[in-house]
Design a protein around this motif. Structure first.
Motif, PDB file in Angstrom:
ATOM      1  N   PHE A 274       0.873  -1.169   0.000  1.00 15.50           N
ATOM      2  CA  PHE A 274       0.000   0.000   0.000  1.00 15.50           C
ATOM      3  C   PHE A 274       0.919   1.231   0.000  1.00 15.50           C
ATOM      4  N   TYR A 275       0.704   2.114  -0.964  1.00 18.56           N
ATOM      5  CA  TYR A 275       1.604   3.276  -1.104  1.00 18.56           C
ATOM      6  C   TYR A 275       0.950   4.545  -0.571  1.00 18.56           C
ATOM      7  N   GLU A 276       1.727   5.306   0.195  1.00 20.93           N
ATOM      8  CA  GLU A 276       1.247   6.579   0.737  1.00 20.93           C
ATOM      9  C   GLU A 276       1.897   7.733  -0.015  1.00 20.93           C
ATOM     10  N   HIS A 277       1.118   8.777  -0.213  1.00 21.41           N
ATOM     11  CA  HIS A 277       1.620   9.953  -0.941  1.00 21.41           C
ATOM     12  C   HIS A 277       2.299  10.914   0.043  1.00 21.41           C
ATOM     13  N   ASP A 278       3.597  11.150  -0.143  1.00 18.94           N
ATOM     14  CA  ASP A 278       4.330  12.130   0.663  1.00 18.94           C
ATOM     15  C   ASP A 278       4.499  13.391  -0.191  1.00 18.94           C
ATOM     16  N   GLU A 279       3.656  14.385   0.095  1.00 24.64           N
ATOM     17  CA  GLU A 279       3.619  15.593  -0.737  1.00 24.64           C
ATOM     18  C   GLU A 279       4.943  16.355  -0.700  1.00 24.64           C
ATOM     19  N   ALA A 280       5.535  16.461   0.481  1.00 27.57           N
ATOM     20  CA  ALA A 280       6.780  17.229   0.639  1.00 27.57           C
ATOM     21  C   ALA A 280       7.920  16.609  -0.158  1.00 27.57           C
ATOM     22  N   GLN A 281       7.952  15.272  -0.214  1.00 24.60           N
ATOM     23  CA  GLN A 281       9.039  14.598  -0.933  1.00 24.60           C
ATOM     24  C   GLN A 281       8.693  14.297  -2.397  1.00 24.60           C
ATOM     25  N   HIS A 282       7.463  14.674  -2.826  1.00 27.98           N
ATOM     26  CA  HIS A 282       6.999  14.359  -4.187  1.00 27.98           C
ATOM     27  C   HIS A 282       7.199  12.867  -4.452  1.00 27.98           C
ATOM     28  N   ALA A 283       6.672  12.038  -3.568  1.00 21.96           N
ATOM     29  CA  ALA A 283       6.940  10.599  -3.673  1.00 21.96           C
ATOM     30  C   ALA A 283       5.754   9.768  -3.205  1.00 21.96           C
ATOM     31  N   LEU A 284       5.680   8.530  -3.729  1.00 20.68           N
ATOM     32  CA  LEU A 284       4.800   7.495  -3.189  1.00 20.68           C
ATOM     33  C   LEU A 284       5.713   6.511  -2.459  1.00 20.68           C
ATOM     34  N   ILE A 285       5.386   6.203  -1.206  1.00 19.70           N
ATOM     35  CA  ILE A 285       6.263   5.355  -0.384  1.00 19.70           C
ATOM     36  C   ILE A 285       5.487   4.127   0.084  1.00 19.70           C
ATOM     37  N   GLY A 286       6.053   2.957  -0.179  1.00 26.76           N
ATOM     38  CA  GLY A 286       5.417   1.689   0.209  1.00 26.76           C
ATOM     39  C   GLY A 286       5.399   1.548   1.726  1.00 26.76           C
ATOM     40  N   LYS A 287       4.223   1.261   2.294  1.00 25.95           N
ATOM     41  CA  LYS A 287       4.074   1.204   3.756  1.00 25.95           C
ATOM     42  C   LYS A 287       4.905   0.053   4.352  1.00 25.95           C
ATOM     43  N   ARG A 288       4.919  -1.096   3.659  1.00 25.71           N
ATOM     44  CA  ARG A 288       5.612  -2.260   4.195  1.00 25.71           C
ATOM     45  C   ARG A 288       7.041  -2.362   3.651  1.00 25.71           C
ATOM     46  N   THR A 289       7.192  -2.225   2.323  1.00 22.76           N
ATOM     47  CA  THR A 289       8.511  -2.439   1.701  1.00 22.76           C
ATOM     48  C   THR A 289       9.399  -1.200   1.751  1.00 22.76           C
ATOM     49  N   ARG A 290       8.783  -0.027   1.982  1.00 29.81           N
ATOM     50  CA  ARG A 290       9.475   1.281   1.961  1.00 29.81           C
ATOM     51  C   ARG A 290      10.057   1.596   0.581  1.00 29.81           C
ATOM     52  N   ILE A 291       9.546   0.919  -0.464  1.00 25.90           N
ATOM     53  CA  ILE A 291       9.949   1.265  -1.844  1.00 25.90           C
ATOM     54  C   ILE A 291       9.452   2.672  -2.148  1.00 25.90           C
ATOM     55  N   VAL A 292      10.306   3.477  -2.769  1.00 22.31           N
ATOM     56  CA  VAL A 292       9.965   4.875  -3.037  1.00 22.31           C
ATOM     57  C   VAL A 292       9.889   5.135  -4.546  1.00 22.31           C
ATOM     58  N   TYR A 293       8.773   5.724  -4.980  1.00 25.26           N
ATOM     59  CA  TYR A 293       8.656   6.226  -6.360  1.00 25.26           C
ATOM     60  C   TYR A 293       8.681   7.751  -6.260  1.00 25.26           C
ATOM     61  N   ARG A 294       9.869   8.324  -6.587  1.00 29.64           N
ATOM     62  CA  ARG A 294      10.031   9.766  -6.411  1.00 29.64           C
ATOM     63  C   ARG A 294      10.011  10.501  -7.771  1.00 29.64           C
ATOM     64  N   LEU A 295       9.534  11.716  -7.716  1.00 31.57           N
ATOM     65  CA  LEU A 295       9.516  12.566  -8.907  1.00 31.57           C
ATOM     66  C   LEU A 295      10.897  12.631  -9.545  1.00 31.57           C
ATOM     67  N   GLY A 296      10.971  12.451 -10.853  1.00 31.08           N
ATOM     68  CA  GLY A 296      12.237  12.545 -11.572  1.00 31.08           C
ATOM     69  C   GLY A 296      12.989  11.231 -11.655  1.00 31.08           C
ATOM     70  N   ALA A 297      12.560  10.233 -10.886  1.00 23.13           N
ATOM     71  CA  ALA A 297      13.302   8.959 -10.851  1.00 23.13           C
ATOM     72  C   ALA A 297      13.078   8.161 -12.138  1.00 23.13           C
TER      73      ALA A 297
END
Length: 434
Positions: free
Chosen positions: A409-432
């Motif tokens: 389940f991914y949470e939207h972190d507005e400040a980091q411009h990212a979606l972060i996986g709640k369990r795996t901590r996988i990050v989909y960040r802007l520009g990546a």
């Protein structure tokens, strides 16, 4: 011109002057001689406002008999032109200009790639084997003058958004086969600088008459970005640890400072796009507010009357203002100048939207045959419902919905411009890259 161009509406010349500056000539097809105010030809050109360029065809403003033949500055043929002599000093400042009308004969039809290859190699032979060494002194003078004009552009702080331009490749069956990035050579920039200078001279020459009712100018105006949009840009770039001063009046230099910091990052392309989106739309108007992007106080379009009605208006106004013969602006046209400028600003926007839509359709058809394929891309947007991704190869963009990101389940972190996986901590960040 480009290798695929069929209408040649500009020709250039340069020679050095004794004071260390240059005498330049920009000659433009004399469309006003052929397209007279009030004719069916003129009414249709005004209705269209400009030519529209699709990947597989052009919807021209003027019939091809004019654009590709009579008004085209073909080599070794006498052609009617409106030309401007310009004298610049060693710092690239425009000191003097003079508009003339007459016949010209182009010495050669050269492409950007040919000229750049010859300059780089110091060999003056075209692909067909013909030798043009007799033109080499003039071409070298053009490059010398460009170096001076480019330095002047940098010093005045014109906006330096050098985004890659993509061209959709279409085969004989009318299908898209891929995308190529247009190379941006010094030869392209050279012609651009010469055209900008001629456009400045045209606006200046009409202002010199101090009679905007009789000799109006269709200025190309570009307003500074709003404070709200600048605040959004500031917020965005700060997430990449790029500083942008608060509360300052928007100046191109300020934005160039941000672009310079971004150049060191792999996300520079993304930051350039965000800055581009924050800009106001350039429009045509008889009232001048200057051109923010080019950092110029006066600017008009003069150099492409074959494909833009604005340039034809400027030609007619110059012809009337300086007594250059037939085809000048008539009183009725001068009285409707506001209305015409508003109309051609609208047709330009319509064409841009149609061009973008056509590219999207070609790209969608191209990708429809590649379902299940894997492509490299970059995350260009992050929202609470998913990611926006642009593909590197084709420039196609689309959305990856949150629900398609499996196994977490991914949470939207507005400040980091990212979606972060709640369990795996996988990050989909802007520009990546993805």
């Amino acid at each position: 011109d480009g290798a695929d161009a069929r209408d040649f509406d500009d020709a250039v010349f340069a020679e050095k002057t004794e004071d260390g500056g240059f005498h330049l000539i920009v000659a433009i097809a004399d469309v006003a001689h052929y397209v007279k105010t009030g004719t069916d030809l003129d009414r249709e050109a005004q209705r269209r406002g400009n030519s529209t360029y699709f990947p597989d065809r052009v919807v021209p403003m003027l019939p091809e008999g004019l654009s590709n033949d009579l008004c085209s500055l073909r080599p070794h043929e006498n052609r009617a032109c409106l030309a401007v002599h310009m004298w610049i000093d060693a710092q690239g400042a425009l000191k003097k200009y003079k508009f003339v009308r007459g016949l010209m004969r182009s010495a050669a039809r050269l492409t950007y790639e040919q000229v750049q290859a010859m300059m780089d190699a110091g060999k003056w032979t075209l692909q067909d084997g013909s030798n043009i060494e007799h033109l080499s002194p003039n071409i070298r003078h053009l490059y010398d003058a460009y170096a001076v004009l480019d330095k002047a552009r940098q010093q005045r702080g014109a906006l330096d958004l050098d985004l890659p331009e993509r061209r959709v490749v279409i085969n004989d069956q009318g299908d898209m086969t891929g995308v190529v990035t247009r190379e941006r050579l010094d030869s392209h920039k050279l012609i651009e600088e010469f055209m900008i200078l001629a456009n400045v001279a045209a606006a200046s020459a009409l202002e010199d008459k101090r009679d905007p009712k009789s000799f109006p100018c269709a200025y190309r105006i570009h307003d500074r970005p709003s404070l709200d949009k600048l605040d959004s840009v500031r917020e965005f770039v700060e997430s990449f640890r790029i500083s942008m001063p608060k509360g300052q009046v928007a100046e191109p230099r300020l934005i160039n400072g941000v672009l310079k910091q971004a150049n060191k990052l792999e996300y520079s392309h993304l930051i350039s796009q965000v800055i581009l989106r924050s800009q106001s739309q350039a429009v045509y108007s008889p009232r001048n507010i200057g051109h923010f992007g080019l950092a110029l106080t006066k600017y008009a379009h003069f150099t492409s009357p074959i494909r833009r009605y604005s340039d034809l208006l400027v030609h007619r106004s110059l012809i009337k203002a300086y007594g250059l013969g037939d085809g000048g602006l008539d009183e009725g046209e001068a009285a409707r100048f506001d209305e015409i400028c508003a109309h051609i600003s609208t047709t330009e926007r319509t064409s841009m939207e149609a061009e973008r839509s056509a590219v999207d359709r070609f790209t969608a058809a191209y990708l429809s045959e590649k379902i299940g394929a894997t492509f490299k891309g970059r995350i260009t947007g992050v929202t609470r419902f998913g990611l926006f991704v642009e593909l590197n190869e084709s420039g196609a963009d689309g959305i990856v919905p949150m629900r398609s990101l499996k196994n977490d389940f991914y949470e939207h972190d507005e400040a980091q411009h990212a979606l972060i996986g709640k369990r795996t901590r996988i990050v989909y960040r802007l520009g990546a890259p993805v």
